[in-house]
Write a protein that holds these residues in place. Structure first.
Motif, short mmCIF file in Angstrom:
data_model
loop_
_atom_site.label_atom_id
_atom_site.label_comp_id
_atom_site.label_asym_id
_atom_site.label_seq_id
_atom_site.Cartn_x
_atom_site.Cartn_y
_atom_site.Cartn_z
N PRO A 68 9.96 -2.39 -7.76
CA PRO A 68 9.26 -1.16 -8.14
C PRO A 68 10.06 0.06 -7.73
O PRO A 68 11.07 -0.05 -7.01
CB PRO A 68 7.96 -1.26 -7.35
N PRO A 69 9.66 1.27 -8.14
CA PRO A 69 10.40 2.49 -7.76
C PRO A 69 10.53 2.66 -6.26
O PRO A 69 11.52 3.20 -5.78
CB PRO A 69 9.55 3.61 -8.38
N SER A 70 9.54 2.19 -5.48
CA SER A 70 9.62 2.32 -4.02
C SER A 70 10.65 1.39 -3.43
O SER A 70 11.06 1.57 -2.28
CB SER A 70 8.26 2.01 -3.39
N ALA A 71 11.07 0.38 -4.18
CA ALA A 71 12.00 -0.67 -3.74
C ALA A 71 11.38 -1.55 -2.67
O ALA A 71 12.07 -2.31 -2.01
CB ALA A 71 13.32 -0.08 -3.25
N VAL A 72 10.05 -1.48 -2.49
CA VAL A 72 9.34 -2.39 -1.60
C VAL A 72 8.58 -3.37 -2.49
O VAL A 72 7.59 -3.01 -3.12
CB VAL A 72 8.37 -1.64 -0.67
N ILE A 73 9.06 -4.58 -2.56
CA ILE A 73 8.54 -5.54 -3.51
C ILE A 73 7.13 -5.99 -3.15
O ILE A 73 6.72 -5.98 -2.00
CB ILE A 73 9.45 -6.77 -3.61
N GLY A 74 6.38 -6.40 -4.18
CA GLY A 74 5.11 -7.06 -3.99
C GLY A 74 3.98 -6.17 -3.52
O GLY A 74 2.93 -6.68 -3.12
N VAL A 75 4.15 -4.84 -3.54
CA VAL A 75 3.12 -3.95 -3.03
C VAL A 75 2.62 -3.05 -4.16
O VAL A 75 3.41 -2.38 -4.82
CB VAL A 75 3.66 -3.07 -1.88
N GLN A 76 1.31 -3.07 -4.37
CA GLN A 76 0.67 -2.20 -5.35
C GLN A 76 -0.03 -1.05 -4.63
O GLN A 76 -0.34 -1.13 -3.45
CB GLN A 76 -0.34 -3.00 -6.17
N GLU A 77 -0.28 0.03 -5.34
CA GLU A 77 -0.86 1.22 -4.73
C GLU A 77 -2.19 0.92 -4.05
O GLU A 77 -2.48 1.46 -2.97
CB GLU A 77 -1.06 2.29 -5.81
N ALA A 78 -2.99 0.04 -4.64
CA ALA A 78 -4.29 -0.28 -4.05
C ALA A 78 -4.16 -0.89 -2.67
O ALA A 78 -5.06 -0.76 -1.82
CB ALA A 78 -5.06 -1.22 -4.97
N MET A 79 -3.05 -1.57 -2.41
CA MET A 79 -2.84 -2.23 -1.12
C MET A 79 -2.60 -1.25 0.02
O MET A 79 -2.60 -1.65 1.19
CB MET A 79 -1.66 -3.19 -1.21
N LEU A 80 -2.41 0.02 -0.29
CA LEU A 80 -2.15 1.02 0.74
C LEU A 80 -3.44 1.65 1.26
O LEU A 80 -3.40 2.67 1.94
CB LEU A 80 -1.21 2.09 0.19
N SER A 81 -4.57 1.02 0.94
CA SER A 81 -5.86 1.49 1.43
C SER A 81 -6.45 0.42 2.35
O SER A 81 -6.42 -0.78 2.02
CB SER A 81 -6.82 1.74 0.27
N PRO A 82 -7.02 0.82 3.49
CA PRO A 82 -7.65 -0.18 4.36
C PRO A 82 -8.81 -0.88 3.68
O PRO A 82 -9.09 -2.06 3.96
CB PRO A 82 -8.10 0.63 5.58
N ASP A 83 -9.51 -0.18 2.78
CA ASP A 83 -10.66 -0.79 2.12
C ASP A 83 -10.26 -2.00 1.28
O ASP A 83 -11.05 -2.95 1.12
CB ASP A 83 -11.35 0.24 1.22
N TYR A 84 -9.06 -1.98 0.73
CA TYR A 84 -8.57 -3.12 -0.05
C TYR A 84 -8.57 -4.38 0.80
O TYR A 84 -9.03 -5.44 0.36
CB TYR A 84 -7.17 -2.81 -0.58
N TRP A 85 -8.07 -4.28 2.03
CA TRP A 85 -7.93 -5.44 2.90
C TRP A 85 -9.25 -5.79 3.58
O TRP A 85 -9.54 -6.98 3.79
CB TRP A 85 -6.83 -5.19 3.92
N ILE A 86 -10.05 -4.79 3.89
CA ILE A 86 -11.37 -5.06 4.45
C ILE A 86 -12.22 -5.82 3.44
O ILE A 86 -12.96 -6.75 3.79
CB ILE A 86 -12.05 -3.74 4.87
N GLY A 87 -12.07 -5.46 2.17
CA GLY A 87 -12.82 -6.14 1.12
C GLY A 87 -12.41 -7.58 0.93
O GLY A 87 -13.18 -8.38 0.39
#
Length: 484
Positions: free
Chosen positions: A43-62
């Motif tokens: 991806p443009p960030s060059a950090v593989i496997g990470v989507q924007e939604a994953m940068l929220s704590p609620d994503y992982w709490i859910g």
């Protein structure tokens, strides 16, 4: 206040060997199909496997189970902290130190604090530090000026104070390319941290102190000296506020500059001052703020206490947060995007400082040294050796819980959960390195607290994180005699 977690080796080994070579990399052949698909496109960030939604704590709490379950009660945490303070050799129990210090003991602390001066060292521009500079640093220690014995003196940090391996402001690096990792950096004290004062430097500008992190040098102006009762009794005062944000600051006040805009980091516990609710504190009414009782240093170096205001809207709590999966995730994400700070430099923290500060906000005592976190005798952990297969390591990770720590030599990562069968972590890390779809090594400097997948990453450019793992730590469980 729970004592500050630390290490006798401080942060000088808290990611060092690992960071000196390669911080992360990946081998696609080691990953399940879902993981390969996640990283097939850079991806443009060059950090593989990470989507924007994953940068929220609620994503992982859910995605987590039983997110609000209390994993350890305050009584259980207190009992485990006592076990840690007694049995973890990476920590120092200050109150058990003798009241009279000997020359041999102080000399041992000087040597324990020191980092090697015989290795080639450069300044931040890459210019070698001269022999004269290094000799002056060594001379300022005053090794020959230690008396045969002297009474122990006690002090307290009055602000966020950098610890040093030598009494100097000179910054030293192994190379021009390693300016994020300062060789004389030794960790950080927080306001209210107690210390035993061992000696002063020759120029008087530095004190050799022993904190829960072990021996190190700190600027004299950062320490106020008081009685043992005043120093150790401060942590027992109630009621108090625990800082639950990544960092907050007291309000600005020209009337009391020593407590104005003071930085307070996550997990710091500070007692409340007894002030009349209708009277100003340092020129400001207190009814919309908490009045904290903070240590200050007088002109004579003596310890006293002064009230300072912390706005009620700032992130704090009346006690340590409940230890739950949801709180582990929420607290970790408050640091997301914070710059990497070796040994808590740059008003930030490094990999093990990040994990220890997150758990400190829930009252858990743990050493900030990554390797020490991986083998602390009070925690339930599984140790790995070369005899453990890749499959066994993968299986252990897949059965790990939110907040568990994955330790590789010199580095520690915190487990967040799984997505399509791939485990994800949050970590304070300088670099992300992995193999791109063409098989070449792709190096990305993130230099911050980051969310990343685990399985695509290598620890040293050759070996995966999974195969380099030395310990899997279940922080929310205590060890048993069998574990030890």
């Amino acid at each position: 206040m729970a004592p500050r977690a630390g290490s006798k080796l401080l942060h000088t080994v808290s990611c060092g060997a690992w960071l000196a070579t390669v911080c992360m990399a990946a081998a696609l052949c080691c990953r399940p199909a879902a993981a390969q698909d996640a990283s097939s496109t850079i991806p443009p960030s060059a950090v593989i496997g990470v989507q924007e939604a994953m940068l929220s704590p609620d994503y992982w709490i859910g995605r987590a189970h039983a997110v609000d379950d209390v994993l350890m009660t305050p009584a259980q945490i207190a009992a485990r902290n006592r076990l840690t303070s007694v049995h973890d050799q990476a920590l120092v129990d200050l109150e058990s130190l003798p009241t009279t210090l000997t020359r041999e003991q102080i000399q041992g602390w000087v040597k324990s604090a020191a980092s090697p001066l015989n290795a080639p060292l450069v300044d931040m521009h890459g210019d070698p530090l001269t022999a004269q500079t290094l000799a002056a640093i060594q001379a300022n220690v005053g090794m020959q000026q230690i008396p045969a014995s002297e009474p122990a003196r006690y002090g307290m940090a009055v602000r966020r104070a950098q610890l040093r391996t030598y009494p100097t402001t000179v910054r030293a690096f192994a190379s021009k390319e390693s300016v994020d990792f300062e060789s004389f950096e030794g960790g950080t004290l927080f306001p209210g941290d107690p210390v035993v004062i061992a000696k002063a430097s020759v120029d008087g500008k530095w004190l050799l102190v022993v904190s829960y992190q072990g021996p190190a040098w700190v600027a004299t102006t950062d320490i106020a000296e008081g009685s043992a009762q005043a120093v150790f009794g401060y942590a027992q005062k109630s009621p108090a506020r625990v800082i639950t944000g990544d960092e907050v600051r007291t309000v600005f006040t020209p009337e009391a500059p020593e407590v104005s805009e003071l930085q307070l980091d996550m997990g710091t516990r500070l007692p409340l001052a007894k002030v009349p609710p209708d009277q100003p504190v340092n020129g400001q009414g207190p009814y919309e703020s908490w009045a904290l009782e903070l240590p200050v240093r007088g002109n004579d170096g003596a310890l006293s206490f002064k009230p300072a205001l912390l706005q009620k809207m700032r992130d704090s709590a009346p006690d340590y947060l409940p230890l739950s999966r949801a709180n582990i995730i929420r607290q970790a994400f408050k640091f997301l995007g914070e710059r990497y700070g070796w040994g808590h430099a740059y008003n930030a923290r490094d990999c093990s400082g990040f994990t220890s500060d997150v758990y400190r906000s829930m009252g858990v005592l743990m050493p900030p040294n990554a390797n020490a976190q991986g083998k602390s005798p009070a925690f339930a952990h599984r140790l790995f050796t070369a005899a453990d297969s890749h499959a066994a390591r993968i299986d252990a990770i897949m059965h790990a819980d939110v907040g568990d720590l994955i330790v590789v030599p010199g580095h520690v990562l915190m487990l967040l959960g799984q997505v399509d069968g791939q485990p994800y972590v949050i970590q304070d890390v300088p670099f992300v390195i992995y193999r791109n779809p063409q098989g070449g090594v792709h190096w990305t400097k993130v230099n911050e607290v980051s969310v990343t997948p685990l399985l695509p990453l290598l620890a040293d450019g050759k070996q995966s994180y999974v195969d380099a793992m030395t310990s899997l730590v279940h922080v929310t469980a205590s060890s048993t005699p069998a574990d030890k």
